[in-house]
Scaffold this motif. Structure first.
Motif, PDB file in Angstrom:
ATOM      1  N   ASP A  94       2.127  26.450  -5.013  1.00 31.06           N
ATOM      2  CA  ASP A  94       0.730  25.998  -4.555  1.00 31.06           C
ATOM      3  C   ASP A  94       1.654  26.243  -2.680  1.00 31.06           C
ATOM      4  O   ASP A  94       2.570  26.395  -2.605  1.00 31.06           O
ATOM      5  N   SER A  95       0.913  26.275  -1.852  1.00 32.79           N
ATOM      6  CA  SER A  95       1.461  26.408  -0.719  1.00 32.79           C
ATOM      7  C   SER A  95       2.082  25.490   0.687  1.00 32.79           C
ATOM      8  O   SER A  95       2.256  25.521   1.672  1.00 32.79           O
ATOM      9  N   LEU A  96       2.019  23.541   0.136  1.00 29.97           N
ATOM     10  CA  LEU A  96       2.413  22.677   1.132  1.00 29.97           C
ATOM     11  C   LEU A  96       3.757  23.269   0.943  1.00 29.97           C
ATOM     12  O   LEU A  96       4.287  22.646   0.054  1.00 29.97           O
TER      13      LEU A  96
ATOM     14  N   PRO B  37      -2.764  32.793   1.768  1.00 27.07           N
ATOM     15  CA  PRO B  37      -0.910  32.312   1.879  1.00 27.07           C
ATOM     16  C   PRO B  37      -0.548  33.037   2.647  1.00 27.07           C
ATOM     17  O   PRO B  37      -0.203  34.286   2.707  1.00 27.07           O
TER      18      PRO B  37
ATOM     19  N   ARG C 186      -1.185  17.546   5.765  1.00 28.33           N
ATOM     20  CA  ARG C 186      -0.177  18.734   5.001  1.00 28.33           C
ATOM     21  C   ARG C 186      -0.265  19.737   5.814  1.00 28.33           C
ATOM     22  O   ARG C 186      -0.759  20.500   5.768  1.00 28.33           O
TER      23      ARG C 186
ATOM     24  N   GLN D 245      -9.996  20.400  -1.564  1.00 25.03           N
ATOM     25  CA  GLN D 245      -8.737  19.768  -1.329  1.00 25.03           C
ATOM     26  C   GLN D 245      -7.818  18.970   0.131  1.00 25.03           C
ATOM     27  O   GLN D 245      -8.839  19.087   1.252  1.00 25.03           O
TER      28      GLN D 245
ATOM     29  N   LYS E  63       4.869  17.323   4.429  1.00 29.80           N
ATOM     30  CA  LYS E  63       4.200  16.183   5.027  1.00 29.80           C
ATOM     31  C   LYS E  63       4.904  15.646   6.289  1.00 29.80           C
ATOM     32  O   LYS E  63       5.609  15.344   6.213  1.00 29.80           O
TER      33      LYS E  63
ATOM     34  N   THR F 276       1.564  28.277   9.629  1.00 25.16           N
ATOM     35  CA  THR F 276       1.324  27.529   8.935  1.00 25.16           C
ATOM     36  C   THR F 276       0.209  26.789   9.579  1.00 25.16           C
ATOM     37  O   THR F 276      -0.541  27.173  10.769  1.00 25.16           O
ATOM     38  N   THR F 277      -0.277  25.674   8.934  1.00 20.39           N
ATOM     39  CA  THR F 277      -2.008  24.851   9.501  1.00 20.39           C
ATOM     40  C   THR F 277      -1.696  24.110  10.483  1.00 20.39           C
ATOM     41  O   THR F 277      -2.217  23.557  10.513  1.00 20.39           O
TER      42      THR F 277
ATOM     43  N   GLU G 138      -0.480  28.711   4.768  1.00 19.39           N
ATOM     44  CA  GLU G 138      -1.503  29.388   5.080  1.00 19.39           C
ATOM     45  C   GLU G 138      -1.243  30.095   6.745  1.00 19.39           C
ATOM     46  O   GLU G 138      -1.267  29.559   7.482  1.00 19.39           O
TER      47      GLU G 138
ATOM     48  N   ASN H 211       0.909  23.065   5.028  1.00 16.43           N
ATOM     49  CA  ASN H 211       0.826  24.526   4.101  1.00 16.43           C
ATOM     50  C   ASN H 211       1.230  25.228   4.899  1.00 16.43           C
ATOM     51  O   ASN H 211       0.887  26.136   6.245  1.00 16.43           O
TER      52      ASN H 211
END
Length: 448
Positions: free
Chosen positions: A381-383, A348, A337, A236, A386, A415-416, A341, A339
């Motif tokens: 989806d965790s997005l 998640p 991205r 991914q 951007k 988040t990431t 997460e 996410n």
């Protein structure tokens, strides 16, 4: 031009499409699950239709419900975005049969590029370089082992349908090959309803390079340069940049023209991306995505071409508004991205956003459909957004990205963003010295 477009998607891409439609003066219809009643694109659309409960199979993948929404709203076109039904040839065919325009390629082109074996054969016939591998489906362990020994290990077993890293297994010897074949088939059957697999040579340290294309179905097609998407976790993409920083520009233009010429031969219509593995100065075709990509904004930023706008125009029957000689590349753009997460475990992290402050300033773009007080549902989806940053040089772009990531605040969920704070300080990332395996190794070596 269309009078009303139904957006068969959710999240940031649904909002991105909605904005393009509004700029073109087109009415919009948002379809949504019950979990997305308060989504931003639903609030901003001219009309909205609830198409089912939260599970995607009962809503965003529910073709009869989407067709009913087209009927009751009078939508004359559907934009599928990415994911969900965007590469479903059956859906495109049903729309065609009901005189509703699918904003994308023909069902025939989706079909031939959706099956990886057929896509590889087609690419070969069109003069696009491919990875050495099986000519078709592999059915027995004995056949797989014989082929792998002939090519030389390691090899990778891949599902012919689907994507996202599922149904992909690496084998380094005969014993691993038996296990990989069984596991890939099992995963593929569960994920895609199709256990067909094939085998390719496994490249040791490749980069993931892709070429953005646009065609109008009339024999006109252009390429919009390259993107490097090598920073990946479990196949991914995590970070993408344009143009590809380590590929000489003359080589980028050459592979771009090969791809554009192939699209002209096919009379391909709409946006498409051909993905390659790049190693030792050579390109090897992986697959073609017959839709808009998550990472399309970096290409838009360095070319000035609005890809979604162009998708809508050519789907309505107009010719491409751009010619290859008018496509120019300026500066450098990077997308990360964001996410919902855990940045360490990648588990998640759905929930309510209690505070939201996106980055801004010169050269910064944020594509997101979240807002303060919005609750991220656990079903998709965790997005969540951007962050796209532009600079005149890659160095300036990275410097601006560091500032923008530090400025971006999302509270209430994990988040990431902290991952990117770490990554953009790494010497290898700064130097562009990484391949598709680099991030996995970095994460393994830096476990908290």
């Amino acid at each position: 031009m269309f009078s009303k477009v139904l957006i068969a998607n959710r999240g940031e891409i649904a909002l991105r499409i909605l904005r393009a439609c509004k700029e073109l003066g087109i009415q919009t219809v948002a379809v949504h699950s019950t979990a997305d009643s308060n989504a931003m694109h639903v609030r901003l659309a001219d009309e909205s239709v609830c198409i089912g409960p939260p599970p995607a199979k009962d809503s965003y993948l529910n073709i009869p419900a989407i067709m009913a929404a087209c009927e009751i709203t009078g939508a004359d076109a559907v934009h599928p975005g990415y994911g969900f039904l965007s590469e479903n040839a059956r859906f495109a065919r049903i729309l065609e049969e009901h005189k509703v325009t699918f904003i994308g390629p023909s069902s025939h082109h989706i079909e031939i590029m959706g099956d990886k074996i057929t896509a590889k054969q087609t690419a070969k016939e069109l003069g696009i370089p491919v990875v050495p591998g099986s000519e078709g489906e592999i059915k027995t362990p004995e056949e797989a082992i014989a082929l792998a020994r002939g090519m030389g290990y390691p090899v990778i077993v891949k599902a012919t349908a689907g994507g996202g890293g599922r149904g992909m297994k690496v084998a380094r010897d005969d014993e691993e090959m038996r296990i990989a074949l069984f596991t890939a088939r099992t995963e593929a059957k569960a994920a895609f309803g199709n256990d067909s697999v094939y085998i390719e040579k496994y490249l040791q340290k490749p980069r993931h390079i892709e070429v953005q294309l646009m065609g109008d179905g009339k024999g006109n097609a252009v390429h919009l340069g390259t993107r490097d998407c090598s920073l990946q976790r479990r196949h991914q993409k995590v970070l993408e940049e344009a143009p590809a920083p380590t590929v000489p520009m003359d080589q980028q233009l050459r592979i771009g023209e090969v791809c554009a010429a192939a699209m002209r031969k096919l009379k391909y219509s709409g946006a498409g991306t051909i993905e390659f593995l790049y190693e030792d100065g050579e390109f090897y075709f992986i697959e073609m995505n017959t839709r808009v990509q998550v990472e399309h904004p970096v290409t838009e930023r360095i070319t000035g071409v609005d890809i979604v706008y162009e998708q809508i125009r050519v789907a309505s029957g107009e010719t491409l508004s751009i010619k290859q000689e008018n496509v120019n590349f300026y500066g450098h753009a990077i997308e990360v991205r964001i996410n919902a997460e855990d940045p360490q475990t990648f588990a998640p992290s759905p929930g309510k956003i209690t505070f939201y402050h996106p980055a801004g300033g010169v050269g910064v773009r944020v594509d997101s459909a979240v807002y303060q007080g919005y609750s991220i549902p656990p079903y998709y989806d965790s997005l969540i957004g951007k962050l796209i940053v532009y600079g005149r040089t890659r160095e300036e772009c990275l410097q601006r990205l560091r500032r923008a990531v530090d400025e971006f605040v999302v509270d209430g969920i994990k988040t990431t963003l902290p991952l990117f704070q770490r990554l953009i300080k790494e010497p290898d990332v700064i130097a562009g010295n990484y391949d598709i395996h680099w991030l996995e190794k970095f994460l393994a070596a830096n476990k908290a």
